[in-house]
Design a protein around this motif. Structure first.
Motif, PDB file in Angstrom:
ATOM      1  N   LEU A 154       0.841  -1.205   0.026  1.00  0.00           N
ATOM      2  CA  LEU A 154      -0.010   0.023  -0.079  1.00  0.00           C
ATOM      3  C   LEU A 154       0.826   1.211   0.020  1.00  0.00           C
ATOM      4  O   LEU A 154       1.900   1.482   0.822  1.00  0.00           O
ATOM      5  CB  LEU A 154      -0.924   0.074   1.343  1.00  0.00           C
ATOM      6  N   TRP A 162      -0.491   9.330 -10.746  1.00  0.00           N
ATOM      7  CA  TRP A 162      -1.240   8.397  -9.803  1.00  0.00           C
ATOM      8  C   TRP A 162      -2.295   7.860 -10.739  1.00  0.00           C
ATOM      9  O   TRP A 162      -2.647   8.443 -11.752  1.00  0.00           O
ATOM     10  CB  TRP A 162      -1.866   8.844  -8.684  1.00  0.00           C
ATOM     11  N   ASN A 163      -2.845   6.689 -10.267  1.00  0.00           N
ATOM     12  CA  ASN A 163      -4.023   6.000 -11.150  1.00  0.00           C
ATOM     13  C   ASN A 163      -4.929   5.425  -9.987  1.00  0.00           C
ATOM     14  O   ASN A 163      -4.497   5.659  -8.814  1.00  0.00           O
ATOM     15  CB  ASN A 163      -3.580   4.808 -11.869  1.00  0.00           C
ATOM     16  N   PRO A 164      -6.246   5.250 -10.368  1.00  0.00           N
ATOM     17  CA  PRO A 164      -7.151   4.919  -9.540  1.00  0.00           C
ATOM     18  C   PRO A 164      -6.722   3.746  -8.338  1.00  0.00           C
ATOM     19  O   PRO A 164      -7.085   3.779  -7.194  1.00  0.00           O
ATOM     20  CB  PRO A 164      -8.234   4.284 -10.322  1.00  0.00           C
ATOM     21  N   LYS A 165      -5.924   2.815  -8.803  1.00  0.00           N
ATOM     22  CA  LYS A 165      -5.605   1.675  -8.011  1.00  0.00           C
ATOM     23  C   LYS A 165      -4.620   2.301  -6.767  1.00  0.00           C
ATOM     24  O   LYS A 165      -4.844   1.962  -5.710  1.00  0.00           O
ATOM     25  CB  LYS A 165      -4.976   0.616  -8.936  1.00  0.00           C
ATOM     26  N   GLN A 166      -3.756   3.086  -7.235  1.00  0.00           N
ATOM     27  CA  GLN A 166      -3.151   3.693  -6.227  1.00  0.00           C
ATOM     28  C   GLN A 166      -3.555   4.484  -5.110  1.00  0.00           C
ATOM     29  O   GLN A 166      -3.439   4.509  -4.165  1.00  0.00           O
ATOM     30  CB  GLN A 166      -1.779   4.532  -6.871  1.00  0.00           C
ATOM     31  N   LEU A 168      -6.909   4.124  -4.276  1.00  0.00           N
ATOM     32  CA  LEU A 168      -7.523   3.086  -3.435  1.00  0.00           C
ATOM     33  C   LEU A 168      -6.667   2.519  -2.425  1.00  0.00           C
ATOM     34  O   LEU A 168      -6.995   2.399  -1.436  1.00  0.00           O
ATOM     35  CB  LEU A 168      -8.365   1.980  -4.395  1.00  0.00           C
ATOM     36  N   GLY A 169      -5.561   1.939  -2.931  1.00  0.00           N
ATOM     37  CA  GLY A 169      -4.506   1.493  -2.057  1.00  0.00           C
ATOM     38  C   GLY A 169      -4.185   2.759  -0.834  1.00  0.00           C
ATOM     39  O   GLY A 169      -4.033   1.884   0.182  1.00  0.00           O
ATOM     40  N   HIS A 170      -4.056   3.820  -1.289  1.00  0.00           N
ATOM     41  CA  HIS A 170      -3.420   4.741  -0.215  1.00  0.00           C
ATOM     42  C   HIS A 170      -4.546   5.070   0.684  1.00  0.00           C
ATOM     43  O   HIS A 170      -4.330   5.006   2.007  1.00  0.00           O
ATOM     44  CB  HIS A 170      -3.264   6.011  -0.833  1.00  0.00           C
TER      45      HIS A 170
END
Length: 386
Positions: A154, A162-166, A168-170
């Motif tokens: 994470l 940044w992208n949506p996956k990053q 969300l992980g953040h």
């Protein structure tokens, strides 16, 4: 082997071997008999490094001036946010959990009046209680975030690409951090709202002890109305993540507007920047952070009221009477969860019941804004006279 240096090599004042002898007469002269004039070509000053300058006594590098300006403006802001504003935080929390109160203190004037009465009755420590435990919660939060980010993929910070996956992980990382810090936050909340009249003098580590006891089911005995931690996880994470998202978004927008207004891009912190330019470049970051925290606190004030009531229920906490400032009141709520708490407040206290103690927020951020402006005026005046 012959030397590869040419006879005309001039490094460090070198003039050729025939001009010098180390006491043996080589080249017709002795080192011991050389005059100071003969040795002048051996005494040289170090060359200037490109992009730098030689300093004299009392001079400071631009990097030192930049660090001086940044620390000088950041420290008053941190001091105000974590120390001077603490009485406002204490009174706000007491108003939020006081379901008995008839006076909602939506105005800063009534809030200041009751805060003065509490201080006059119980002494100056009455509104500074629990300040050490708030630092403990901040430390636990930062430590948990660092450990979780190191042990999991994470991301702790988001890059510009940044992208949506990053994202969300953040946000998942932030949520897990709030879950870890939740029992210590609950213990800190109790310390800040507990009346000074019946309160002992707890140590700083009592917050840690109470938080661990809350997890393992030991420590101070609580009533049967105490909500389990798993039922507090959702409102705690929801409030923490929303507060982070709102404050970060507002901070980015304010910084973008301030930079467009000033006509400058990303501020560069290199040595060529003057102290005044550094102050003008860094101060908007403090103002953007101030605006982000203010907007998040205002937008989430109703949710924070619900959250604090759920955390304090069943802990046998006695708070100050926020209507008068002279008496104490017990907390005997019987909420079954977040939804029941929202319905009970709406039904028994009305919509304004979610905003009890809002006047203290006005006092808190007015004080913070005043300190920021005064600090900037002082440093601007000092730089002009320097």
């Amino acid at each position: 082997m012959s030397s590869r240096r040419p006879d005309s090599f001039d490094g460090l004042g070198y003039r050729g071997r025939e001009e010098l002898s180390y006491g043996g007469g080589y080249g017709g002269r002795s080192f011991n008999n050389s005059s100071s004039a003969d040795l002048q070509h051996w005494v040289t000053t170090p060359p200037d490094i490109p992009g730098s300058r030689n300093l004299h006594y009392g001079e400071r590098t631009p990097q030192f001036e930049a660090a001086y300006i940044i620390s000088g403006t950041l420290l008053p802001s941190l001091f105000t946010e974590n120390v001077l504003a603490h009485p406002c935080i204490v009174f706000r929390r007491q108003c939020q959990v006081n379901y008995h109160a008839k006076n909602f203190h939506l105005s800063p004037f009534t809030a200041i009046s009751i805060m003065y009465n509490i201080t006059k009755t119980q002494g100056p420590k009455a509104l500074w209680k629990g300040m050490g435990s708030t630092f403990v919660v901040q430390g636990v939060t930062l430590g948990a975030e660092g450990i979780i980010s190191e042990c999991t993929p994470l991301p702790r910070e988001l890059s510009h690409k940044w992208n949506p996956k990053q994202v969300l992980g953040h946000l998942v990382l932030k949520g897990l951090t709030y879950v870890v810090a939740m029992p210590f936050y609950s213990a800190s909340l109790i310390e800040t709202v507990q009346s000074e009249i019946i309160r002992d003098n707890p140590g700083i580590l009592d917050c840690v002890k109470e938080g661990v006891g809350r997890v393992v089911g030991l420590g101070v005995p609580h009533s049967k109305r105490l909500l389990p931690l798993w039922s507090l996880a959702f409102p705690t994470v929801l409030h923490g993540v929303l507060h982070y998202v709102i404050s970060s978004t507002i901070q980015k927008l304010v910084m973008l507007l301030l930079r467009r207004r000033s006509g400058s891009g990303q501020p560069c912190h290199d040595g060529s920047e003057t102290a005044q330019n550094m102050l003008d470049a860094y101060f908007p970051e403090l103002m953007a952070s101030f605006a982000g925290s203010l907007c998040a606190d205002i937008a989430l004030f109703p949710l924070e009221t619900v959250l604090h009531r759920l955390h304090i229920q069943g802990t046998r906490t006695i708070i100050d009477n926020t209507d008068l400032g002279f008496e104490v009141l017990p907390i005997n709520t019987q909420y079954e969860g977040m939804r029941d708490c929202i319905g009970a407040i709406q039904r028994e206290e009305g919509a304004l019941g979610f905003y009890k103690g809002f006047g203290s927020v006005v006092v808190q951020y007015s004080l913070h804004a005043a300190v920021l402006q005064i600090t900037k005026m002082i440093y601007s005046a000092l730089l002009q006279t320097a």
